[in-house]
Design a protein around this motif. Structure first.
Motif, PDB file in Angstrom:
ATOM      1  N   GLY A  50      14.942 -24.771  29.906  1.00  0.00           N
ATOM      2  CA  GLY A  50      15.640 -25.365  31.153  1.00  0.00           C
ATOM      3  C   GLY A  50      15.236 -24.743  32.384  1.00  0.00           C
ATOM      4  O   GLY A  50      15.437 -25.227  33.279  1.00  0.00           O
ATOM      5  N   ARG A  51      14.255 -23.524  32.230  1.00  0.00           N
ATOM      6  CA  ARG A  51      13.959 -22.962  33.509  1.00  0.00           C
ATOM      7  C   ARG A  51      12.461 -22.944  33.452  1.00  0.00           C
ATOM      8  O   ARG A  51      12.046 -23.056  34.549  1.00  0.00           O
ATOM      9  N   PHE A  52      11.702 -22.974  32.397  1.00  0.00           N
ATOM     10  CA  PHE A  52      10.480 -22.680  32.643  1.00  0.00           C
ATOM     11  C   PHE A  52       9.841 -24.085  31.917  1.00  0.00           C
ATOM     12  O   PHE A  52      10.338 -24.626  30.904  1.00  0.00           O
ATOM     13  N   THR A  53       8.680 -24.301  32.387  1.00  0.00           N
ATOM     14  CA  THR A  53       7.890 -25.376  31.671  1.00  0.00           C
ATOM     15  C   THR A  53       6.372 -25.189  31.593  1.00  0.00           C
ATOM     16  O   THR A  53       5.829 -24.660  32.388  1.00  0.00           O
ATOM     17  N   VAL A  54       5.920 -25.431  30.298  1.00  0.00           N
ATOM     18  CA  VAL A  54       4.579 -25.117  29.980  1.00  0.00           C
ATOM     19  C   VAL A  54       3.763 -26.411  29.935  1.00  0.00           C
ATOM     20  O   VAL A  54       4.597 -27.516  29.621  1.00  0.00           O
ATOM     21  N   SER A  55       2.596 -26.483  30.451  1.00  0.00           N
ATOM     22  CA  SER A  55       1.743 -27.578  30.593  1.00  0.00           C
ATOM     23  C   SER A  55       0.362 -27.096  30.434  1.00  0.00           C
ATOM     24  O   SER A  55      -0.052 -25.899  30.427  1.00  0.00           O
ATOM     25  N   ARG A  56      -0.520 -28.179  30.176  1.00  0.00           N
ATOM     26  CA  ARG A  56      -2.136 -27.767  30.078  1.00  0.00           C
ATOM     27  C   ARG A  56      -2.978 -28.823  30.525  1.00  0.00           C
ATOM     28  O   ARG A  56      -2.426 -30.104  30.583  1.00  0.00           O
ATOM     29  N   ASP A  57      -4.177 -28.559  30.618  1.00  0.00           N
ATOM     30  CA  ASP A  57      -5.006 -29.646  31.242  1.00  0.00           C
ATOM     31  C   ASP A  57      -6.282 -29.629  30.112  1.00  0.00           C
ATOM     32  O   ASP A  57      -7.069 -28.484  30.330  1.00  0.00           O
ATOM     33  N   ASN A  58      -6.184 -30.407  29.104  1.00  0.00           N
ATOM     34  CA  ASN A  58      -7.228 -30.339  28.222  1.00  0.00           C
ATOM     35  C   ASN A  58      -8.801 -30.365  28.966  1.00  0.00           C
ATOM     36  O   ASN A  58      -9.708 -29.635  28.307  1.00  0.00           O
ATOM     37  N   ASP A  59      -9.085 -31.163  29.715  1.00  0.00           N
ATOM     38  CA  ASP A  59     -10.201 -31.330  30.366  1.00  0.00           C
ATOM     39  C   ASP A  59     -10.770 -30.130  30.951  1.00  0.00           C
ATOM     40  O   ASP A  59     -11.949 -29.891  31.277  1.00  0.00           O
ATOM     41  N   LYS A  60      -9.950 -29.490  31.739  1.00  0.00           N
ATOM     42  CA  LYS A  60     -10.175 -28.264  32.601  1.00  0.00           C
ATOM     43  C   LYS A  60     -10.093 -26.971  31.673  1.00  0.00           C
ATOM     44  O   LYS A  60     -10.429 -25.952  32.237  1.00  0.00           O
ATOM     45  N   ASN A  61      -9.393 -26.912  30.498  1.00  0.00           N
ATOM     46  CA  ASN A  61      -9.034 -25.797  29.666  1.00  0.00           C
ATOM     47  C   ASN A  61      -8.295 -24.962  30.615  1.00  0.00           C
ATOM     48  O   ASN A  61      -8.527 -23.837  30.520  1.00  0.00           O
ATOM     49  N   MET A  62      -7.193 -25.350  30.974  1.00  0.00           N
ATOM     50  CA  MET A  62      -6.285 -24.759  31.755  1.00  0.00           C
ATOM     51  C   MET A  62      -4.906 -24.707  31.153  1.00  0.00           C
ATOM     52  O   MET A  62      -4.468 -25.777  30.404  1.00  0.00           O
ATOM     53  N   LEU A  63      -3.958 -23.760  31.380  1.00  0.00           N
ATOM     54  CA  LEU A  63      -2.651 -23.502  30.836  1.00  0.00           C
ATOM     55  C   LEU A  63      -1.806 -23.056  31.967  1.00  0.00           C
ATOM     56  O   LEU A  63      -2.237 -22.376  32.736  1.00  0.00           O
ATOM     57  N   TYR A  64      -0.696 -23.690  31.986  1.00  0.00           N
ATOM     58  CA  TYR A  64       0.264 -23.386  33.241  1.00  0.00           C
ATOM     59  C   TYR A  64       1.534 -23.069  32.583  1.00  0.00           C
ATOM     60  O   TYR A  64       2.017 -23.403  31.496  1.00  0.00           O
ATOM     61  N   LEU A  65       2.382 -22.229  33.515  1.00  0.00           N
ATOM     62  CA  LEU A  65       3.451 -21.996  33.336  1.00  0.00           C
ATOM     63  C   LEU A  65       4.488 -22.103  34.526  1.00  0.00           C
ATOM     64  O   LEU A  65       4.212 -21.038  35.582  1.00  0.00           O
ATOM     65  N   GLN A  66       5.312 -22.892  34.641  1.00  0.00           N
ATOM     66  CA  GLN A  66       6.072 -23.200  36.035  1.00  0.00           C
ATOM     67  C   GLN A  66       7.519 -22.559  35.745  1.00  0.00           C
ATOM     68  O   GLN A  66       8.158 -22.814  34.599  1.00  0.00           O
ATOM     69  N   MET A  67       7.687 -21.463  36.316  1.00  0.00           N
ATOM     70  CA  MET A  67       8.942 -20.851  36.055  1.00  0.00           C
ATOM     71  C   MET A  67       9.871 -20.917  37.237  1.00  0.00           C
ATOM     72  O   MET A  67       9.512 -20.746  38.431  1.00  0.00           O
ATOM     73  N   ASN A  68      11.142 -21.242  37.066  1.00  0.00           N
ATOM     74  CA  ASN A  68      12.322 -21.534  38.077  1.00  0.00           C
ATOM     75  C   ASN A  68      13.348 -20.905  37.749  1.00  0.00           C
ATOM     76  O   ASN A  68      13.519 -20.409  36.766  1.00  0.00           O
ATOM     77  N   SER A  69      14.271 -20.721  38.754  1.00  0.00           N
ATOM     78  CA  SER A  69      15.378 -20.153  38.575  1.00  0.00           C
ATOM     79  C   SER A  69      15.120 -18.602  38.049  1.00  0.00           C
ATOM     80  O   SER A  69      15.819 -18.209  36.971  1.00  0.00           O
ATOM     81  N   LEU A  70      14.205 -17.677  38.430  1.00  0.00           N
ATOM     82  CA  LEU A  70      13.842 -16.766  38.013  1.00  0.00           C
ATOM     83  C   LEU A  70      14.772 -15.709  37.982  1.00  0.00           C
ATOM     84  O   LEU A  70      15.789 -15.319  38.799  1.00  0.00           O
ATOM     85  N   LYS A  71      14.937 -14.739  36.984  1.00  0.00           N
ATOM     86  CA  LYS A  71      15.843 -13.463  36.761  1.00  0.00           C
ATOM     87  C   LYS A  71      15.259 -12.439  36.724  1.00  0.00           C
ATOM     88  O   LYS A  71      14.072 -12.197  36.313  1.00  0.00           O
ATOM     89  N   PRO A  72      15.823 -11.148  36.966  1.00  0.00           N
ATOM     90  CA  PRO A  72      15.188  -9.903  36.831  1.00  0.00           C
ATOM     91  C   PRO A  72      14.765  -9.685  35.569  1.00  0.00           C
ATOM     92  O   PRO A  72      13.465  -9.127  35.543  1.00  0.00           O
ATOM     93  N   GLU A  73      15.416  -9.853  34.517  1.00  0.00           N
ATOM     94  CA  GLU A  73      15.121  -9.961  33.041  1.00  0.00           C
ATOM     95  C   GLU A  73      13.870 -10.665  32.690  1.00  0.00           C
ATOM     96  O   GLU A  73      13.407 -10.542  31.584  1.00  0.00           O
ATOM     97  N   ASP A  74      13.456 -11.515  33.442  1.00  0.00           N
ATOM     98  CA  ASP A  74      11.975 -12.285  33.406  1.00  0.00           C
ATOM     99  C   ASP A  74      10.781 -11.476  33.867  1.00  0.00           C
ATOM    100  O   ASP A  74       9.676 -11.813  33.459  1.00  0.00           O
ATOM    101  N   SER A  75      10.884 -10.405  34.376  1.00  0.00           N
ATOM    102  CA  SER A  75      10.032  -9.195  34.720  1.00  0.00           C
ATOM    103  C   SER A  75       9.322  -8.920  33.671  1.00  0.00           C
ATOM    104  O   SER A  75       9.816  -8.445  32.721  1.00  0.00           O
TER     105      SER A  75
END
Length: 117
Positions: A65-90
């Motif tokens: 509910g806070r993080f979203t993983v995605s990828r671009d197969n053509d570019k060989n890229m991986l992403y992680l969108q992190m929202n509502s970050l908490k100190p324990e995510d460090s």
């Protein structure tokens, strides 16, 4: 030579957002599963999120509910969108990928994410 390089880490305030990227190079036959892991000081490396080549995803309960993983197969890229970050995510966040044709999973060097309270 296959290489994974993470970017996008840094310092962010609690409640903020950050986007991590992972660039894969030296890829000849494509990439199967790709994942993000993280490791805080003194703790084990834990799985954060996984995405298959077809786009199916799986998340650790702590980031659902806070993080979203995605990828671009053509570019060989991986992403992680992190929202509502908490100190324990460090932690240091690592990119991991199963490269087609390789019997092992490949790791990146990691990128530090620090969430201040």
């Amino acid at each position: 030579q296959v290489q994974l390089v993470e970017s996008g880490g840094g310092l962010v305030q609690a409640g903020g957002s950050q986007r991590l990227s992972c660039t894969a190079s030296g890829i000849n036959f494509g990439i199967n599963d790709m994942s993000w892991y993280r490791q805080a000081p003194g703790k084990q490396r834990d799985l954060v999120a996984t995405i298959t080549r077809s786009g199916s995803t799986n998340y650790a309960d702590s980031v659902k509910g806070r993080f979203t993983v995605s990828r671009d197969n053509d570019k060989n890229m991986l992403y992680l969108q992190m929202n509502s970050l908490k100190p324990e995510d460090s932690a240091v966040y690592y990119c991991n990928a199963h490269i087609r044709g390789s019997p092992v999973y490949t790791w990146g060097q990691g990128t530090q994410v620090t969430v201040s309270s």
